[in-house]
Design a protein around this motif. Structure first.
Motif, PDB file in Angstrom:
ATOM      1  N   MET A   1       3.894  -2.494  -0.583  1.00 13.41           N
ATOM      2  CA  MET A   1       4.271  -3.728   0.063  1.00 13.41           C
ATOM      3  C   MET A   1       4.683  -4.733  -1.010  1.00 13.41           C
ATOM      4  O   MET A   1       4.048  -4.843  -2.046  1.00 13.41           O
ATOM      5  CB  MET A   1       3.105  -4.279   0.868  1.00 13.41           C
ATOM      6  CG  MET A   1       3.460  -5.577   1.552  1.00 13.41           C
ATOM      7  SD  MET A   1       2.117  -6.396   2.428  1.00 13.41           S
ATOM      8  CE  MET A   1       1.616  -5.170   3.582  1.00 13.41           C
ATOM      9  N   VAL A   2       5.730  -5.477  -0.737  1.00 15.20           N
ATOM     10  CA  VAL A   2       6.226  -6.491  -1.664  1.00 15.20           C
ATOM     11  C   VAL A   2       5.535  -7.810  -1.337  1.00 15.20           C
ATOM     12  O   VAL A   2       5.473  -8.208  -0.173  1.00 15.20           O
ATOM     13  CB  VAL A   2       7.756  -6.646  -1.523  1.00 15.20           C
ATOM     14  CG1 VAL A   2       8.267  -7.766  -2.387  1.00 15.20           C
ATOM     15  CG2 VAL A   2       8.443  -5.334  -1.841  1.00 15.20           C
ATOM     16  N   PRO A   3       4.991  -8.508  -2.364  1.00 20.45           N
ATOM     17  CA  PRO A   3       4.361  -9.800  -2.089  1.00 20.45           C
ATOM     18  C   PRO A   3       5.379 -10.800  -1.547  1.00 20.45           C
ATOM     19  O   PRO A   3       6.571 -10.711  -1.846  1.00 20.45           O
ATOM     20  CB  PRO A   3       3.828 -10.258  -3.445  1.00 20.45           C
ATOM     21  CG  PRO A   3       4.107  -9.182  -4.414  1.00 20.45           C
ATOM     22  CD  PRO A   3       4.957  -8.157  -3.768  1.00 20.45           C
ATOM     23  N   GLY A   4       4.897 -11.759  -0.769  1.00 20.27           N
ATOM     24  CA  GLY A   4       5.762 -12.814  -0.247  1.00 20.27           C
ATOM     25  C   GLY A   4       6.254 -13.712  -1.372  1.00 20.27           C
ATOM     26  O   GLY A   4       5.915 -13.520  -2.540  1.00 20.27           O
ATOM     27  N   PRO A   5       7.050 -14.720  -1.036  1.00 19.15           N
ATOM     28  CA  PRO A   5       7.582 -15.611  -2.053  1.00 19.15           C
ATOM     29  C   PRO A   5       6.478 -16.397  -2.768  1.00 19.15           C
ATOM     30  O   PRO A   5       5.364 -16.537  -2.255  1.00 19.15           O
ATOM     31  CB  PRO A   5       8.507 -16.546  -1.277  1.00 19.15           C
ATOM     32  CG  PRO A   5       8.057 -16.466   0.135  1.00 19.15           C
ATOM     33  CD  PRO A   5       7.457 -15.107   0.314  1.00 19.15           C
ATOM     34  N   ALA A   6       6.809 -16.891  -3.932  1.00 18.79           N
ATOM     35  CA  ALA A   6       5.830 -17.673  -4.695  1.00 18.79           C
ATOM     36  C   ALA A   6       5.410 -18.895  -3.891  1.00 18.79           C
ATOM     37  O   ALA A   6       6.244 -19.634  -3.381  1.00 18.79           O
ATOM     38  CB  ALA A   6       6.432 -18.096  -6.025  1.00 18.79           C
TER      39      ALA A   6
ATOM     40  N   GLY B   1      -2.096 -14.599  -2.141  1.00 24.64           N
ATOM     41  CA  GLY B   1      -2.831 -14.450  -3.399  1.00 24.64           C
ATOM     42  C   GLY B   1      -2.362 -13.300  -4.260  1.00 24.64           C
ATOM     43  O   GLY B   1      -2.988 -12.995  -5.281  1.00 24.64           O
ATOM     44  N   ASP B   2      -1.269 -12.651  -3.866  1.00 24.83           N
ATOM     45  CA  ASP B   2      -0.734 -11.545  -4.658  1.00 24.83           C
ATOM     46  C   ASP B   2       0.041 -12.089  -5.850  1.00 24.83           C
ATOM     47  O   ASP B   2       0.826 -13.034  -5.714  1.00 24.83           O
ATOM     48  CB  ASP B   2       0.203 -10.678  -3.811  1.00 24.83           C
ATOM     49  CG  ASP B   2      -0.514 -10.029  -2.643  1.00 24.83           C
ATOM     50  OD1 ASP B   2      -1.628  -9.522  -2.854  1.00 24.83           O
ATOM     51  OD2 ASP B   2       0.037 -10.048  -1.521  1.00 24.83           O
ATOM     52  N   ARG B   3      -0.172 -11.479  -6.991  1.00 29.74           N
ATOM     53  CA  ARG B   3       0.546 -11.876  -8.198  1.00 29.74           C
ATOM     54  C   ARG B   3       2.026 -11.534  -8.045  1.00 29.74           C
ATOM     55  O   ARG B   3       2.376 -10.465  -7.555  1.00 29.74           O
ATOM     56  CB  ARG B   3      -0.048 -11.148  -9.398  1.00 29.74           C
ATOM     57  CG  ARG B   3       0.527 -11.584 -10.697  1.00 29.74           C
ATOM     58  CD  ARG B   3      -0.099 -10.788 -11.823  1.00 29.74           C
ATOM     59  NE  ARG B   3       0.446 -11.261 -13.071  1.00 29.74           N
ATOM     60  CZ  ARG B   3      -0.270 -11.543 -14.135  1.00 29.74           C
ATOM     61  NH1 ARG B   3      -1.566 -11.352 -14.114  1.00 29.74           N
ATOM     62  NH2 ARG B   3       0.307 -11.987 -15.218  1.00 29.74           N
ATOM     63  N   ARG B   4       2.891 -12.444  -8.475  1.00 34.82           N
ATOM     64  CA  ARG B   4       4.332 -12.251  -8.410  1.00 34.82           C
ATOM     65  C   ARG B   4       4.899 -12.127  -9.817  1.00 34.82           C
ATOM     66  O   ARG B   4       4.311 -12.611 -10.760  1.00 34.82           O
ATOM     67  CB  ARG B   4       4.990 -13.448  -7.715  1.00 34.82           C
ATOM     68  CG  ARG B   4       4.438 -13.710  -6.352  1.00 34.82           C
ATOM     69  CD  ARG B   4       5.403 -13.674  -5.239  1.00 34.82           C
ATOM     70  NE  ARG B   4       6.780 -13.805  -5.636  1.00 34.82           N
ATOM     71  CZ  ARG B   4       7.729 -13.028  -5.151  1.00 34.82           C
ATOM     72  NH1 ARG B   4       7.441 -12.063  -4.319  1.00 34.82           N
ATOM     73  NH2 ARG B   4       8.979 -13.206  -5.511  1.00 34.82           N
ATOM     74  N   ASP B   5       6.051 -11.483  -9.923  1.00 32.22           N
ATOM     75  CA  ASP B   5       6.710 -11.330 -11.218  1.00 32.22           C
ATOM     76  C   ASP B   5       7.785 -12.384 -11.450  1.00 32.22           C
ATOM     77  O   ASP B   5       8.609 -12.234 -12.349  1.00 32.22           O
ATOM     78  CB  ASP B   5       7.342  -9.934 -11.334  1.00 32.22           C
ATOM     79  CG  ASP B   5       6.288  -8.849 -11.444  1.00 32.22           C
ATOM     80  OD1 ASP B   5       5.192  -9.136 -11.954  1.00 32.22           O
ATOM     81  OD2 ASP B   5       6.564  -7.715 -11.019  1.00 32.22           O
ATOM     82  N   ASP B   6       7.792 -13.426 -10.667  1.00 32.32           N
ATOM     83  CA  ASP B   6       8.805 -14.474 -10.798  1.00 32.32           C
ATOM     84  C   ASP B   6       8.777 -15.095 -12.191  1.00 32.32           C
ATOM     85  O   ASP B   6       7.701 -15.322 -12.751  1.00 32.32           O
ATOM     86  CB  ASP B   6       8.565 -15.609  -9.795  1.00 32.32           C
ATOM     87  CG  ASP B   6       8.661 -15.152  -8.359  1.00 32.32           C
ATOM     88  OD1 ASP B   6       8.129 -14.074  -8.048  1.00 32.32           O
ATOM     89  OD2 ASP B   6       9.238 -15.878  -7.557  1.00 32.32           O
ATOM     90  N   ALA B   7       9.943 -15.402 -12.709  1.00 28.77           N
ATOM     91  CA  ALA B   7      10.025 -16.155 -13.957  1.00 28.77           C
ATOM     92  C   ALA B   7       9.561 -17.582 -13.671  1.00 28.77           C
ATOM     93  O   ALA B   7       9.858 -18.144 -12.615  1.00 28.77           O
ATOM     94  CB  ALA B   7      11.450 -16.163 -14.470  1.00 28.77           C
TER      95      ALA B   7
END
Length: 82
Positions: free
Chosen positions: A1-6, A35-41
């Motif tokens: 599952m892909v986390p939602g937006p930041a 609360g899922d960690r995202r890889d967003d810059a």
């Protein structure tokens, strides 16, 4: 599952005071609303670059004064007064 937006940004530890010429690494992590960690810059900005400026992954102190750093990932942001 892909986390939602930041939805929030958590800023790493920063010193409360800096001296001119000091360089401090900037670190922050974006998280989704679940609360899922995202890889967003994370993009950093300074409210007063003449006092402390962002130089890539570093905060560089230029002169005495107050500044607010803002870490932004998508629509999420966190601010840190120094």
């Amino acid at each position: 599952m892909v986390p939602g937006p930041a939805a929030r940004v958590q800023v790493g530890a920063l010193p409360t005071t800096l001296v001119p010429g000091q360089r401090v690494p900037l670190a922050a992590t974006a998280f989704s609303a679940a609360g899922d960690r995202r890889d967003d810059a994370v993009r950093w900005t300074s409210s007063a670059p003449a006092v402390a400026r962002v130089d890539g992954p570093w905060l560089v102190a230029e002169q005495p004064g107050r500044v607010t750093l803002t870490a932004t990932a998508g629509a999420a942001r966190a601010t840190v007064p120094l």
